[in-house]
Design an enzyme around this catalytic site. Structure first.
Site, PDB file in Angstrom:
ATOM      1  N   ARG A 111      -2.412  -1.985  -3.482  1.00  0.00           N
ATOM      2  CA  ARG A 111      -3.594  -0.925  -3.568  1.00  0.00           C
ATOM      3  C   ARG A 111      -3.217  -0.124  -4.514  1.00  0.00           C
ATOM      4  NH1 ARG A 111      -2.938   4.642  -0.432  1.00  0.00           N
ATOM      5  NH2 ARG A 111      -5.130   5.755  -0.981  1.00  0.00           N
ATOM      6  N   ASP A 140       0.569  17.561  10.768  1.00  0.00           N
ATOM      7  CA  ASP A 140       0.318  16.486  11.694  1.00  0.00           C
ATOM      8  C   ASP A 140      -0.744  16.970  12.879  1.00  0.00           C
ATOM      9  OD1 ASP A 140       0.562  14.620  13.746  1.00  0.00           O
ATOM     10  OD2 ASP A 140       2.400  14.146  13.291  1.00  0.00           O
ATOM     11  N   LEU A 168     -10.141   9.558   8.521  1.00  0.00           N
ATOM     12  CA  LEU A 168      -9.019  10.912   8.669  1.00  0.00           C
ATOM     13  C   LEU A 168      -7.737  10.234   9.011  1.00  0.00           C
ATOM     14  CD1 LEU A 168     -11.644  12.378  11.316  1.00  0.00           C
ATOM     15  CD2 LEU A 168     -11.586  12.518   9.064  1.00  0.00           C
ATOM     16  N   GLY A 169      -6.944  10.320   8.018  1.00  0.00           N
ATOM     17  CA  GLY A 169      -5.648  10.000   8.274  1.00  0.00           C
ATOM     18  C   GLY A 169      -4.741  11.148   7.629  1.00  0.00           C
ATOM     19  N   ILE A 193      -6.098   9.829  12.515  1.00  0.00           N
ATOM     20  CA  ILE A 193      -6.664  10.794  13.427  1.00  0.00           C
ATOM     21  C   ILE A 193      -7.972  10.206  14.047  1.00  0.00           C
ATOM     22  CG2 ILE A 193      -7.855  12.980  13.381  1.00  0.00           C
ATOM     23  CD1 ILE A 193      -5.967  13.866  11.087  1.00  0.00           C
ATOM     24  N   GLY A 194      -8.890   9.545  12.986  1.00  0.00           N
ATOM     25  CA  GLY A 194     -10.229   9.101  13.521  1.00  0.00           C
ATOM     26  C   GLY A 194     -10.109   8.121  14.622  1.00  0.00           C
ATOM     27  N   ASN A 215       1.007  -1.119  -0.101  1.00  0.00           N
ATOM     28  CA  ASN A 215      -0.111   0.055  -0.031  1.00  0.00           C
ATOM     29  C   ASN A 215       1.194   1.176  -0.162  1.00  0.00           C
ATOM     30  OD1 ASN A 215      -1.773   2.061   0.583  1.00  0.00           O
ATOM     31  ND2 ASN A 215      -2.846   1.033   2.363  1.00  0.00           N
ATOM     32  N   HIS A 263     -10.076   6.288  -1.333  1.00  0.00           N
ATOM     33  CA  HIS A 263     -10.117   5.555   0.396  1.00  0.00           C
ATOM     34  C   HIS A 263     -11.374   4.230   0.159  1.00  0.00           C
ATOM     35  CE1 HIS A 263      -8.664   9.144   2.498  1.00  0.00           C
ATOM     36  NE2 HIS A 263      -7.598   8.365   1.964  1.00  0.00           N
ATOM     37  N   ARG A 318      -2.665  18.390   1.691  1.00  0.00           N
ATOM     38  CA  ARG A 318      -3.357  18.532   0.544  1.00  0.00           C
ATOM     39  C   ARG A 318      -4.700  19.518   0.757  1.00  0.00           C
ATOM     40  NH1 ARG A 318      -4.608  12.665  -0.788  1.00  0.00           N
ATOM     41  NH2 ARG A 318      -3.227  11.907   0.567  1.00  0.00           N
ATOM     42  N   LYS A 363       3.192   0.885   2.913  1.00  0.00           N
ATOM     43  CA  LYS A 363       2.723  -0.108   3.970  1.00  0.00           C
ATOM     44  C   LYS A 363       2.801  -1.265   3.447  1.00  0.00           C
ATOM     45  CE  LYS A 363      -0.396   3.445   5.839  1.00  0.00           C
ATOM     46  NZ  LYS A 363      -2.053   3.737   6.013  1.00  0.00           N
ATOM     47  N   ARG A 422      -1.454  15.669  15.433  1.00  0.00           N
ATOM     48  CA  ARG A 422      -1.099  15.741  16.953  1.00  0.00           C
ATOM     49  C   ARG A 422      -0.328  17.001  17.389  1.00  0.00           C
ATOM     50  NH1 ARG A 422       1.627  10.029  15.501  1.00  0.00           N
ATOM     51  NH2 ARG A 422       1.814  11.052  13.621  1.00  0.00           N
TER      52      ARG A 422
HETATM   53  P1  ADP Z   1      -2.002   7.547   5.989  1.00  0.00           P
HETATM   54  O1  ADP Z   1      -3.086   8.391   5.965  1.00  0.00           O
HETATM   55  O2  ADP Z   1      -0.831   8.057   5.886  1.00  0.00           O
HETATM   56  O3  ADP Z   1      -2.200   6.144   5.259  1.00  0.00           O
HETATM   57  P2  ADP Z   1      -2.545   7.115   8.816  1.00  0.00           P
HETATM   58  O4  ADP Z   1      -4.250   6.452   8.544  1.00  0.00           O
HETATM   59  O5  ADP Z   1      -2.093   6.180   9.769  1.00  0.00           O
HETATM   60  O6  ADP Z   1      -2.004   7.184   7.697  1.00  0.00           O
HETATM   61  O7  ADP Z   1      -2.890   8.465   9.506  1.00  0.00           O
HETATM   62  C1  ADP Z   1      -1.859   9.360   9.746  1.00  0.00           C
HETATM   63  C2  ADP Z   1      -2.151  10.546  10.279  1.00  0.00           C
HETATM   64  O8  ADP Z   1      -2.875  10.253  11.548  1.00  0.00           O
HETATM   65  C3  ADP Z   1      -1.080  11.447  10.552  1.00  0.00           C
HETATM   66  O9  ADP Z   1      -1.505  12.624  10.064  1.00  0.00           O
HETATM   67  C4  ADP Z   1      -1.051  11.590  12.092  1.00  0.00           C
HETATM   68  O10 ADP Z   1      -1.060  13.027  12.673  1.00  0.00           O
HETATM   69  C5  ADP Z   1      -2.474  11.251  12.556  1.00  0.00           C
HETATM   70  N1  ADP Z   1      -2.580  10.677  13.955  1.00  0.00           N
HETATM   71  C6  ADP Z   1      -1.971   9.496  14.457  1.00  0.00           C
HETATM   72  N2  ADP Z   1      -2.199   9.477  15.826  1.00  0.00           N
HETATM   73  C7  ADP Z   1      -2.828  10.718  16.044  1.00  0.00           C
HETATM   74  C8  ADP Z   1      -3.524  11.335  17.355  1.00  0.00           C
HETATM   75  N3  ADP Z   1      -3.241  10.554  18.346  1.00  0.00           N
HETATM   76  N4  ADP Z   1      -3.928  12.442  17.356  1.00  0.00           N
HETATM   77  C9  ADP Z   1      -4.167  13.113  16.039  1.00  0.00           C
HETATM   78  N5  ADP Z   1      -3.579  12.768  15.022  1.00  0.00           N
HETATM   79  C10 ADP Z   1      -3.045  11.542  14.962  1.00  0.00           C
END
Ligand code: ADP
Length: 396
Positions: free
Chosen positions: A97, A285, A211-212, A331-332, A9, A185, A243, A16, A287
């Site tokens: 993917r 990010d 929400l990633g 994030i979700g 992926n 997605h 984005r 991944k 976080r």
């Molecule tokens: P991707 O979208 O790259 O495939 P993920 O679904 O793992 O990856 O999401 C990554 C995102 O999740 C990052 O932008 C990160 O900031 C956010 N994230 C991970 N843990 C947390 C958290 N505890 N609080 C807020 N955002 C988080």
């Protein structure tokens, strides 16, 4: 269990991967995880880690800060590691993917030269991931030329959207050229849709928030996509880590005409310097932003929540009401404050959060008397890809 399926992926900044043991009866539901891993920050501060099904670390590697690698090196690293780690097993298939199957493919397809050529021809439509997805299949074919490979498309799940939702108001020849609401997605949404009966079997009108690093919403009716915020490309909809999300086309013409951007620079800005990073000027990010008292960080988070609220309102109208709301992806799944902020805007829908359950991470995070049930359900795109692959190829 001597046979294994591997999955790839590729994202814009991460790769991944996973490997699954295949039972002899080749039942897709019987796949068991052998290992799952990723290389993150490929072009920044790359680090590789992989763990087994129990979460125990199997390997980790860092290239060192400032030592950027490219996707080709990342792929080679992962393929070499998998070949060594799975040396006691036979790799019987690889699943990938792929963001776009577009006009030709609306379901997983076995990869051959012709398929790859077609997918290559779509790179101009989807510049961010498609090229990397195809590179993964080509690199794997070089290392394992006899092993069948399957392309699993992120837009397939959205082909159930009604025609009215898939169509842009453009002349026919432009629509026929593939300018269509493809969505993204879909592998994640399909996985969540299959999980829903376990959590909320009565829920027919559902909005899932993936929400990633990339973010989107999907409105589902009876488990099928009827709307989604990603549009023609992975730039549309909600603001993402870097984005932009929706930008009026007139603004793009203005930026091109005013000579501040050529096409390549405009594309790079919209993919890499916009979204939460562009809004905050601090980070993409979530976080970092949630942990910051900087007014720009607070404003960026507020804008993200605002966009979610706006789309959830619209999609509730499309669905004719809402039974369940699901949060998934980085994030979700992990950010209780972001979930609370989003749900706080949905009180008008009768959404009532159970704060304790939200802090604990669910799965159900709504109060017993909430008019809409709210859930945290971890997505698993890699398992979904492995299941598609096995379902298509049958007993290996
Ligand atoms: P991707 O979208 O790259 O495939 P993920 O679904 O793992 O990856 O999401 C990554 C995102 O999740 C990052 O932008 C990160 O900031 C956010 N994230 C991970 N843990 C947390 C958290 N505890 N609080 C807020 N955002 C988080």
């Amino acid at each position: 269990m001597k046979q294994a399926i591997v999955v790839f992926n590729s994202g814009s900044t991460s790769l991944k991967f996973g490997a699954y043991a295949v039972d002899s009866d080749a039942d897709p539901a019987a796949l068991s995880l052998l290992c799952v891993g990723r290389i993150d920050s490929i072009e920044g501060d790359p680090h590789f880690f992989v763990k087994d099904a129990a979460g125990k670390s199997l390997a980790a590697h860092e290239w060192g800060e400032g030592h950027a690698i490219d996707h080709a090196v990342a792929l080679q690293h992962v393929i070499t590691w998998l070949a060594t780690h799975l040396s006691e097993k036979t790799i019987v298939a690889a699943g990938h993917r792929v963001v776009l199957g577009a006009m030709r493919y609306d379901a997983p397809v076995r990869i051959d030269g012709e398929v790859l050529d077609y997918l290559d021809s779509l790179v101009a439509m989807e510049p961010s991931h498609q090229r990397l997805n195809i590179a993964g299949a080509r690199a794997f074919a070089e290392a394992f030329p006899e092993v069948p490979q399957v392309a699993c498309f992120d837009n397939s799940f959205h082909r159930t959207m009604p025609e009215v939702a898939q169509t842009y108001a453009l002349p026919k020849e432009v629509r026929d050229a593939g300018v269509r609401h493809w969505g993204c997605h879909g592998i994640s949404y399909d996985y969540i849709s299959r999980q829903m009966p376990k959590f909320a079997p009565q829920a027919r009108r559902v909005i899932v928030a993936h929400l990633g690093g990339g973010t989107s919403l999907c409105a589902m009716q009876g488990g099928r996509s009827v709307e989604t915020t990603m549009g023609f490309s992975a730039l549309s909809g909600l603001p993402m880590a870097t984005r932009s999300g929706d930008i009026p086309p007139g603004a793009l013409f203005y930026l091109l005409r005013s000579h501040r951007f050529d096409v390549a620079a405009l594309e790079k800005m919209l993919y890499e310097r916009a979204g939460l990073l562009g809004l905050s000027g601090i980070s993409g990010d979530m976080r970092v932003l949630l942990g910051s008292a900087d007014p720009q960080a607070i404003a960026a988070v507020a804008q993200f929540v605002y966009a979610m609220t706006k789309f959830i309102g619209a999609y509730t109208a499309v669905l004719g009401g809402l039974d369940a709301l699901v949060f998934t992806a980085g994030i979700g799944e992990n950010s209780a404050p972001l979930r609370a902020a989003s749900c706080g805007q949905l009180a008008w829908l009768g959404v009532k959060l159970d704060e304790h359950a939200n802090t604990a991470g669910g799965p159900r995070i709504s109060a017993a008397d909430s008019a809409v049930s709210v859930w945290v359900i971890p997505t698993d795109e890699e398992l979904m890809i492995a299941q598609y692959t096995l379902a298509l190829l049958g007993p290996c």
